[in-house]
Enzyme design. Structure first.
Site, short mmCIF file in Angstrom:
data_model
loop_
_atom_site.label_atom_id
_atom_site.label_comp_id
_atom_site.label_asym_id
_atom_site.label_seq_id
_atom_site.Cartn_x
_atom_site.Cartn_y
_atom_site.Cartn_z
N SER A 589 -0.86 82.58 30.85
CA SER A 589 -1.66 81.52 31.44
C SER A 589 -0.73 80.49 32.09
CB SER A 589 -2.59 80.92 30.39
OG SER A 589 -3.61 80.16 30.98
N ASP A 675 -11.65 87.07 34.45
CA ASP A 675 -11.07 85.82 33.96
C ASP A 675 -11.59 84.66 34.80
OD1 ASP A 675 -9.49 83.75 33.01
OD2 ASP A 675 -7.65 84.94 32.99
N HIS A 710 -10.30 85.93 30.09
CA HIS A 710 -8.99 85.30 29.94
C HIS A 710 -8.25 85.78 28.70
CE1 HIS A 710 -6.09 82.25 31.08
NE2 HIS A 710 -6.13 81.71 29.88
#
Length: 740
Positions: A589, A675, A710
């Site tokens: 991320s 995501d 995600h």
């Protein structure tokens, strides 16, 4: 559609994997993304983006290209499959697959979850609690043993049944009415973090007709059980509405309790510890606002405590002390690391300068205060000191006065650990604590507030002959170019020698004031057992060393995050713990942004880089406030739309824009099609541009999970496969496939 961890390429549409011209020295050729130049103009700067067309996820050409990427990745890493299988088996063989959580008491029930061998998802359960009048008995959780039926067990939700026939399953919020009769829960079957809310009558097992689509995290019932509160996100995936659904009514009639129209502010809610207030929290990383709904007087509407115009970052816990409405505030007013104050609720009706705030926990440059809550008898404060998260407890009697008792901290015997709140019931004589370290599996304690005694309720079992003494965790320090000392956590097998010959993996994050705290990880043992020295670089932008540590790694000081990581890598290369030619890097991320940045800054220092759901095209994303969550990022990175300096600074480090001719190492970008936090298009574009620019011969691959969000694929076994894939990619690059 092929799961990205599968190795079969029979369903691939990619012509790039055919024999003949599509092969180079026996290696499959990657799919080639066509160029379609598109200009981006801001502040007089023109950036030509050849791969922005990949953003159109509905286009068949885009899907075909992504499937070709998966097929290429599967083909070029096919020889890693035995290693992936071995790591998966090691994770599985160390995990007690049939297990239960320690029951938590809420009202008249003990709630717990259990896992069963061979099943992907957890099962949420409860059993009736006793009320003997003896607190020691009534608050001691029932003994539960894996594989042994719990007397009186009632299943609230079986995730395995919910997931049947679905491409994805994730449980969001859940709540139970105070009388224990109704259970609200939210399920995501797409991976996009938009959940469907349903309500189950636990007396009959039947679902109520009430169904609410597209809710976000957080659910709560009103005290009378007639209403359920939930959160809604806008088109950019920003939580902006708190709504109330009255059972038995049409969803179209649901009431908006609060709506936040500022695109840079995030909205959420919770119940106060005593469940007398709905606490609505609005904020960003730099200031916030709290509004209270008093359930005893709901017609009065929401009461604002400190308005956002005061630019104070704070959390509020309303409660009653000696019959008076009070608020326990964790805030940064004249306190960069935050402090705790006690305030009469009535004070907030006056201008801020005229309010009286009594100090409970003063500011300390060496202690970061994370938050505070209350029970009927004590205040419980979460703090961070010497990088370590810990708990402090103070009696409510005399709180905020000269008669206040001293804070007491549960004592543990390791140097590097994490101790946090594991939940508590307001009336309980104890609080639940969670404890873990790098090599101590998670423990659940109950801490008796009156005596300070700790009761160990459970230590997560680790099978396969695991011994914590076989491993070592140590604190080391690297030196940044500006003289700042960067804390490192260095993990290794105890028998690894400091001979400069070991493979090593650097891990980092460094954003949003998130700390990489000590925590046990079964999968990581597979790296350590192969002789890998695992180093967590606690770089600026994280929260490990207080608020200033975060401030020094955000906005116009973001470059510190990246240069800190490179400095940490230099420390490792010179430390004797690693072979400088056998160091890999990993992050996810915002940590994926870190990976992209260091790939450009120092590609020669890494043998491999794994970037998980990487935020590698941040400038393009944040320049478009209509993209998911973009406006919320302005407080982290700055606003490049309005500020030319921010634009230029972000462009100077954005991984996508700074790809250059260089001998890039082996790189894997791992992402998910659905995501909503970091769109798949960012790593897809990045990989295409890296392949175009690299002067090296190492493969650069994109692995995309087509049915996930995600957090990756759903289900614990699929999660283990994902981790095995990442680790096998690293170990193969480091030449460390065999257990040492």
């Amino acid at each position: 559609m092929m799961h990205p961890s599968a190795e079969s390429t029979t369903s691939s549409p990619s012509a790039a994997l055919t024999a003949g011209p599509g092969r180079d020295n026996g290696r499959p050729q990657p799919p080639e993304a066509r160029k379609q130049p598109q200009e981006r103009r801001h502040h007089g700067d023109v950036f030509v983006d050849d791969y922005e067309w990949l953003r159109n996820k509905e286009a068949p050409e885009v899907v075909t290209h992504l499937e070709a990427e998966n097929a290429y990745t599967a083909a070029v890493t096919a020889d890693q499959q035995p290693l992936r299988d071995a790591i998966f088996d090691e994770i599985k063989n160390r995990t007690q697959e049939t297990d239960l959580t320690v029951p938590v008491r809420k009202d008249g029930w003990w709630y717990y979850g259990r896992m069963e061998e061979g099943k992907q998802y957890g099962i949420q359960c409860r059993t009736k609690a006793a009320d003997s009048g003896d607190p020691a008995v009534d608050w001691t959780p029932p003994a539960v043993e894996p594989g042994t039926p719990v007397p009186g067990e009632q299943i609230l939700l079986d995730g395995n049944l919910e997931a049947e026939g679905k491409p994805f399953f994730s449980l969001g919020g859940a709540a139970v009415t105070k009388d224990g009769n109704l259970y609200a829960y939210a399920v995501d079957n797409a991976g996009d973090e938009r959940f469907t809310l349903r309500i189950k009558d636990l007396r009959t097992g039947d679902l109520l007709p009430d169904v609410v689509e597209n809710v976000f995290y957080s659910l709560a019932f009103s005290p009378d059980g007639r209403q359920v509160f939930y959160t809604v996100v806008d088109d950019s995936w920003r939580p902006y509405q708190i709504k109330s659904h009255t059972l038995g009514t049409q969803v179209a009639d649901d009431v908006v309790i609060y709506q936040e129209d500022d695109p840079a502010m995030w909205t959420g809610f919770d119940l106060s510890a005593d469940r007398r207030h709905l606490v609505v929290s609005i904020g960003c990383s730099e200031y916030s606002e709290t509004r209270l709904l008093d359930f005893d007087n709901p017609d009065a509407g929401l009461q604002v405590l400190v308005p956002r115009s005061e630019r104070i970052l704070y959390d509020a816990e309303p409660f009653t002390l000696d019959g008076m409405p009070k608020v326990l505030l964790t805030h940064n007013k004249d306190a960069v690391n935050s402090m705790v104050s006690l305030v009469d609720l009535a004070e907030f009706a006056q201008p801020l300068g005229e309010q009286r705030w009594d100090t409970v926990l003063p500011h300390d440059d060496a202690v970061r205060v994370n938050g505070a809550t209350v029970t009927a008898t004590h205040a419980v404060v979460s703090v961070r000191k010497d990088t370590i998260e810990r708990i402090q407890v103070l009696p409510l009697q005399g709180l905020g006065t000269a008669a206040q008792g001293a804070a007491v901290e549960p004592d543990f015997d390791e140097e590097l650990y994490t101790a946090g709140m594991g939940g508590s019931e307001y009336e309980a004589p104890l609080i639940r604590l969670t404890y873990t370290s790098f090599f101590t599996p998670p423990r659940i304690y109950d801490y008796e507030l009156a005596t300070g005694r700790l009761f160990l309720r459970k230590e997560t079992p680790v099978l396969g002959g695991y011994e914590s003494s076989d491993y070592v965790a140590a604190r080391e320090w690297a030196m940044a170019g500006d003289g700042t000392r960067i804390p490192l956590s260095v993990l290794r097998k105890a028998n690894v020698q400091r001979d400069g010959a070991n493979p090593a993996l650097m891990y980092g994050y460094g954003s949003y004031e998130v700390s990489m705290d000590p925590a046990f990880n079964i999968a990581r043992l597979s790296l350590l057992d192969r002789g890998v020295v695992y180093v967590i670089a606690h770089v600026r932008g994280g929260g490990e060393v207080g608020r200033k540590w975060y401030d020094d790694g955000k906005k116009l000081r973001k470059m510190n995050t990246f240069t800190d990581f490179v400095a940490a890598t230099d420390w490792l290369a010179a430390s004797g713990w690693a072979d400088p030619k056998r160091i890999a890097a990993m992050g996810g991320s915002a940590g994926g942004l870190l990976m992209g940045a260091v790939a450009n800054l120092a590609p020669q220092k890494y043998a491999a880089i794994v970037a998980q759901v990487p935020f590698v095209d941040p400038l393009t994303s944040i320049l478009d406030p209509d993209l998911p969550l973009s406006a919320l990022e302005w407080e982290e990175w700055g606003n490049p739309i309005t500020d030319p300096e921010v634009y230029a600074y972000m462009k100077s480090y954005s991984p996508y824009e700074n790809v250059r001719p260089a001998d890039y190492p082996r790189i894997a970008a791992v992402t998910s099609f659905n995501d909503t936090r970091v769109l798949y298009v960012e790593p897809a574009k990045w990989v295409a541009k890296l392949r175009e620019a690299t002067t090296g011969s190492e493969p650069i691959v994109l692995k995309i999970e087509m049915d996930a969000g995600h957090g990756g694929a759903s289900g614990r076994y699929e999660g283990w496969k994902d981790r095995a894939w990442d680790y096998a990619f690293v170990l193969d690059a480091l030449g460390a496939a065999e257990v040492a």
